[in-house]
Design a protein around this motif. Structure first.
Motif, PDB file in Angstrom:
ATOM      1  N   LEU A 142       0.831  -1.201   0.000  1.00 36.00           N
ATOM      2  CA  LEU A 142       0.000   0.000   0.000  1.00 36.00           C
ATOM      3  C   LEU A 142       0.863   1.248   0.000  1.00 36.00           C
ATOM      4  O   LEU A 142       0.590   2.206  -0.742  1.00 36.00           O
ATOM      5  N   SER A 143       1.905   1.253   0.829  1.00 35.59           N
ATOM      6  CA  SER A 143       2.790   2.419   0.865  1.00 35.59           C
ATOM      7  C   SER A 143       3.494   2.605  -0.470  1.00 35.59           C
ATOM      8  O   SER A 143       3.696   3.730  -0.931  1.00 35.59           O
ATOM      9  N   GLN A 200       2.278   1.628  -3.384  1.00 39.39           N
ATOM     10  CA  GLN A 200       1.273   2.137  -4.313  1.00 39.39           C
ATOM     11  C   GLN A 200       1.002   3.623  -4.066  1.00 39.39           C
ATOM     12  O   GLN A 200       0.848   4.397  -5.003  1.00 39.39           O
ATOM     13  N   GLU A 201       0.942   4.000  -2.768  1.00 43.86           N
ATOM     14  CA  GLU A 201       0.710   5.401  -2.443  1.00 43.86           C
ATOM     15  C   GLU A 201       1.871   6.261  -2.924  1.00 43.86           C
ATOM     16  O   GLU A 201       1.671   7.364  -3.452  1.00 43.86           O
ATOM     17  N   SER A 204       1.635   9.024  -5.583  1.00 43.74           N
ATOM     18  CA  SER A 204       2.131  10.370  -5.312  1.00 43.74           C
ATOM     19  C   SER A 204       3.110  10.800  -6.389  1.00 43.74           C
ATOM     20  O   SER A 204       3.066  11.938  -6.872  1.00 43.74           O
TER      21      SER A 204
END
Length: 673
Positions: A265-266, A268-269, A273
């Motif tokens: 998730l990080s 992907q974030e 971003s």
């Protein structure tokens, strides 16, 4: 290892055989006391208390009630005969569990063993539950592995515990945490016969006996790895311990999966971003390019182009200031030509040639004709004067781009940003494209001036460069060359007409087989003195160079080892720049003449008068009659035969007059007088 269960035996029977059997037949630690005085310290570390009715100093009911109140977690047992009156009172008040004394020490030991198992289970369950909380809060894989190995060894009672993680890059299990051993046994993870590798692949618990009568178990942690635990002896199967071990493994697997998902998730974030940042940056760059292009479309002067571009870039984030300088390679002088704002003092410092300014981006780009970048103007002190001025204005990075088109440099564009490291490869490419666009627009404006100007500068060059295409041609064909005309067919293709003297047409035509830029030479016509040819010319060549710079080729001849070219430039053109560009392109080139020419402006009436002078009466009559009779329409409204009859002449005569009139008309349009 897990601690033994502690039993406090208060006022045991006088027959020491009961106490002895209890110690020998149970796996608990037994402490005895004959009095209830000062036993609270012992109760602090006891897991359960066993008492008889022979308690001195207070009744058994009062004692058990006191223990329940002061140490509610301590398990309580009454060891006495069934006919003892205290049993009923204790059971009615739920003060303790009753163990018949008739069973003797064996019954007591059996009950304590069952109690110890229960206590061990509760302890292990509590340890696994506490571990679950730590696993949930863990932020690193190593912390999860260390917690799992520690709980398995110290709380669940295994002699050793090893956690191995799967290394996807190496395709193997790698131990990351262990307890109870100095170093893990690598054979456990061997991809051919290792117990851990087998459990990992099969996704099921695997076990094997040890030579010292112990047993080893490998429990898979899903796709993350395995937990390997060791029992020291072949004890009776402990279902409770096995179940809790599986719970621990499940919690560890869940925690590792959670970390994987959080990492994904990080990632992907972060990617999102980065994508948003790239999108915003792309939109900003597209906006800058769009604004610049829109500005250039509306400009018809060089000063207007440069001022508009500097204004757009100065007002576009993350830029702070933009200026265009003019560089004279002959004098090695760089001077600021166009900018927006009150920056004269700063630009004067940059334009001053010397050791301080030699390494600035503007000077570097001008001299090398390549983009130059300074990622951080702060650098290291002491600072040059120009750098001090830049830092005062909060300029932290700079890029300079030469404005080059067709081999000519029209100046240097310099842009400053408010932060360091702002000009990455994409930003550099953007400003390079803008620089090329500016140079092209300036060239287009200069070329337009050349076409509409009333006056011109005529330049005559002598070229002796052996690599010059004309010289190569005349030496190969052994002839004299003379330029006639050129037609611009496409962006990179020209159709050239020329004549030769003293060569066979076949030798001229064969030159196209040896040249990369001259193609399809065709013999048009000829006589004993002169032959006319046409050909297509592609790529970089002298004609395209002239046209790109707004120059009009007027004549070109070549004979022996020398070629002479005469070109016209508009009066407002930068003659010095053109001559410099031409001489840089072709070595051994000399400007032998420069003349000012006036271009007469021909009105419509002048053109009509010139045409009337060229046409005979018969030619004029044939041309006008053909025009008004629709002879030039498609489909034709009148045939040649019909028009000839109306004029009272034969059709061949009409055709001859019409062809002659067309020839005279086109001569006025395409040939110089």
């Amino acid at each position: 290892m897990i601690e033994a269960v502690r039993v406090l035996f208060v006022s045991p029977p006088d027959d020491e055989g009961v106490t002895t059997v209890l110690r020998e037949r149970s796996g608990v630690t037994v402490e005895t006391t004959a009095s209830v005085e000062d036993i609270h310290e012992i109760l602090e570390i006891a897991d359960c208390v066993v008492c008889t009715t022979a308690i001195g100093g207070m009744g058994v009911v009062s004692f058990l009630r006191d223990v329940r109140q002061s140490h509610p977690s301590v398990r309580r047992f009454l060891f006495c005969d069934a006919d003892d009156r205290a049993v009923e009172n204790v059971l009615d008040d739920d003060l303790a569990e009753w163990i018949p004394a008739a069973g003797g020490g064996r019954a007591l030991a059996s009950r304590m063993n069952r109690t110890a198992k229960r206590i061990h289970h509760d302890r292990r369950l509590s340890a696994v539950q506490d571990a679950q909380k730590r696993l949930i809060d863990a932020e690193e894989e190593d912390a999860i592995a260390e917690t799992t190995a520690n709980v398995a060894e110290s709380e669940l009672g295994y002699s050793s515990a090893i956690v191995a993680r799967y290394d996807s890059e190496e395709g193997a299990l790698r131990p990351v945490a262990w307890e109870g051993v100095s170093e893990p046994d690598d054979q456990l993870f061997d991809i051919d016969a290792g117990l851990g590798w087998k459990a990992f692949l099969e996704g099921e618990t695997c076990s094997e006996s040890r030579n010292d009568y112990g047993r080893r178990f490998a429990l898979p942690l899903g796709k993350h790895g395995v937990l390997i635990v060791t029992e020291d002896s072949q004890n009776e199967y402990d279902e409770s311990k096995s179940n809790l071990t599986e719970v621990l493994v499940s919690n560890a697997e869940t925690a590792l999966t959670r970390l994987d998902r959080e990492w994904e998730l990080s990632t992907q974030e972060a990617a999102l971003s980065d994508t948003e940042a790239i999108l915003n940056c792309t939109q900003r760059r597209e906006s800058v390019v769009r604004d610049v292009l829109t500005t250039l479309i509306d400009m018809d002067t060089r000063s207007g182009i440069e001022h508009a571009v500097c204004k757009r870039l100065t007002n576009a984030d993350p830029y702070r200031f933009a200026w265009i300088g003019e560089y004279d390679s002959t004098t090695d002088k760089l001077s600021a030509r166009t900018w927006v704002g009150n920056e004269q003092e700063f630009l004067d410092e940059l334009s001053e040639a010397g050791a301080e300014t030699a390494q600035t981006t503007a000077w570097t780009a001008a001299r090398e004709r390549e983009p130059a970048i300074d990622d951080d103007l702060l650098g290291d002190p002491p600072y040059e004067t120009w750098r001090q001025e830049a830092l005062k204005r909060e300029y932290r990075a700079a890029i300079s781009v030469p404005l080059v088109y067709g081999g000519s440099i029209y100046g240097v564009l310099t842009v400053y940003a408010g932060g360091p490291d702002m000009f990455d490869s994409e930003e550099k490419a953007l400003l390079e494209d803008i620089g090329k666009t500016i140079a092209y627009a300036i060239n287009a404006v200069e070329s337009k001036k050349a076409l509409v100007s009333d006056s011109a500068v005529e330049l005559e060059f002598r070229v002796c460069d052996p690599q010059f295409t004309l010289i190569k041609f005349i030496q190969m064909a052994d002839c004299r060359f003379e330029f006639e005309s050129v037609i611009h067919e496409t962006d990179d293709t020209l159709r050239l007409f020329f004549t030769t003297e003293g060569a066979m047409p076949e030798s001229v035509v064969s030159f196209s087989d040896q040249s990369l830029i001259v193609n399809e030479i065709r013999h048009v016509s000829g006589d004993d003195k002169k032959d006319l040819f046409e050909c297509t010319v592609t790529g970089t060549n002298v004609i395209s160079l002239l046209l790109d710079h707004g120059a009009i080729p007027k004549s070109a001849t070549a004979e022996g080892r020398e070629a002479r070219l005469t070109v016209e430039l508009p009066q407002t053109a930068d003659v010095r720049l053109f001559v410099e560009t031409f001489q840089n392109r072709y070595s051994d080139t000399e400007l032998i003449a420069r003349r000012k020419r006036d271009r007469p402006v021909q009105t419509e009436q002048d053109f009509r008068a010139q045409l009337r002078q060229r046409l005979t009466d018969r030619q004029s009559e044939a041309l006008e009659t053909a025009y008004w009779s629709g002879f030039f329409e498609w489909p034709r409204e009148s045939t040649g035969q019909e028009i000839a009859e109306s004029l009272g002449v034969s059709q061949p005569t009409f055709n001859r007059h019409l062809r002659a009139s067309e020839r005279n008309l086109l001569t006025i349009l395409f040939e110089d007088e």
